[in-house]
Design a protein around this motif. Structure first.
Motif, short mmCIF file in Angstrom:
data_model
loop_
_atom_site.label_atom_id
_atom_site.label_comp_id
_atom_site.label_asym_id
_atom_site.label_seq_id
_atom_site.Cartn_x
_atom_site.Cartn_y
_atom_site.Cartn_z
N ASP A 153 5.27 58.85 -11.83
CA ASP A 153 4.13 58.84 -12.74
C ASP A 153 4.46 57.88 -13.88
OD1 ASP A 153 1.83 59.30 -14.08
OD2 ASP A 153 2.35 61.32 -14.73
N LEU A 154 4.12 56.59 -13.70
CA LEU A 154 4.50 55.58 -14.67
C LEU A 154 3.62 55.59 -15.91
CD1 LEU A 154 5.25 52.64 -12.29
CD2 LEU A 154 6.87 53.95 -13.59
N TYR A 155 2.42 56.12 -15.79
CA TYR A 155 1.52 56.06 -16.93
C TYR A 155 1.73 57.23 -17.89
CZ TYR A 155 -0.75 52.25 -14.64
OH TYR A 155 -0.99 51.05 -14.05
N HIS A 156 2.07 58.40 -17.37
CA HIS A 156 2.19 59.57 -18.23
C HIS A 156 3.60 60.12 -18.29
CE1 HIS A 156 -2.10 59.47 -18.64
NE2 HIS A 156 -2.22 59.46 -17.32
N GLU A 194 5.91 50.85 -22.66
CA GLU A 194 5.53 52.26 -22.79
C GLU A 194 4.41 52.41 -23.81
OE1 GLU A 194 7.82 56.48 -23.40
OE2 GLU A 194 8.69 54.66 -24.21
N GLU A 195 3.38 53.17 -23.44
CA GLU A 195 2.28 53.39 -24.37
C GLU A 195 2.61 54.54 -25.31
OE1 GLU A 195 1.37 55.84 -20.74
OE2 GLU A 195 1.75 53.72 -21.04
N HIS A 196 1.99 54.52 -26.48
CA HIS A 196 2.22 55.54 -27.49
C HIS A 196 1.63 56.87 -27.01
CE1 HIS A 196 2.22 57.50 -31.42
NE2 HIS A 196 3.15 56.60 -31.74
N TYR A 227 -3.64 52.91 -26.26
CA TYR A 227 -3.91 51.50 -26.45
C TYR A 227 -2.92 50.84 -27.40
CZ TYR A 227 -8.18 52.76 -24.10
OH TYR A 227 -9.07 53.23 -23.19
N GLN A 228 -1.83 51.52 -27.70
CA GLN A 228 -0.77 51.00 -28.57
C GLN A 228 0.55 51.06 -27.83
OE1 GLN A 228 -0.67 50.34 -32.12
NE2 GLN A 228 -2.89 50.34 -32.24
N CYS A 229 1.44 50.13 -28.13
CA CYS A 229 2.80 50.17 -27.58
C CYS A 229 3.61 51.19 -28.38
CB CYS A 229 3.46 48.81 -27.70
SG CYS A 229 3.40 47.90 -26.19
#
Length: 163
Positions: A31-34, A86-88, A93-95
């Motif tokens: 699960d790369l997004y979460h 990695e997203e915040h 929508y932030q790194c």
């Protein structure tokens, strides 16, 4: 309005621009997004060998934008297999300040580790610290400050010798 059921999207072609679906180590779906790496070497287990971990990434840009910038920067050292910013946790929508870049071979990863990475003023003049997850080698994030100091020292000595 009637809702029609559609099958979920299944990727048909394996491309360099897509992430791996199954971990090579555990065989489980990634699960790369979460999902987030738990320890310092989880990125190595997720992305494989020849992976660089980047710390201190600028915020204010989307992860997709940063991934594209990183892929363009690091592709001059060798073929980039995978790139993820990695997203915040509170704003997708932030790194979040971390990224991973995976190369196909170790020599390209070592060349990239030796080169200093400084973002331009549009990305807050950030100097990025890098770590090779296989060997634990690190770059010198203070390279630019040291270079300014030693250049000033060199000019001072040259002026003293010239007089």
């Amino acid at each position: 309005m009637k809702w029609n059921f559609t099958l979920p999207y299944v990727r048909e072609a394996d491309s360099l621009h897509h992430y791996p679906e199954i971990s090579r180590v555990t065989g489980k779906p990634i699960d790369l997004y979460h999902g987030e790496p738990d320890d310092g070497y989880e990125g190595l287990r997720m992305f494989g060998e020849n992976t660089l971990e980047l710390q201190g990434m600028p915020m204010g840009r989307t992860p997709e934008y940063m991934q594209e910038r990183l892929r363009r920067f690091f592709s001059k050292f060798g073929p980039v297999k995978n790139c993820r910013a990695e997203e915040h946790s509170h704003d997708p929508y932030q790194c979040a300040g971390r990224a991973w870049v995976t190369f196909r071979d170790r020599a390209a990863a070592n060349r990239a580790l030796r080169s200093p990475l400084k973002f331009p003023a549009s990305l807050h003049d950030k100097v990025i610290s890098m770590r090779h997850l296989d060997t634990d080698k690190r770059n010198d994030p203070d390279y630019f400050e040291k270079a300014k100091f030693w250049n000033a020292q060199l000019l001072s000595v040259a002026r003293q010798l010239h007089v």
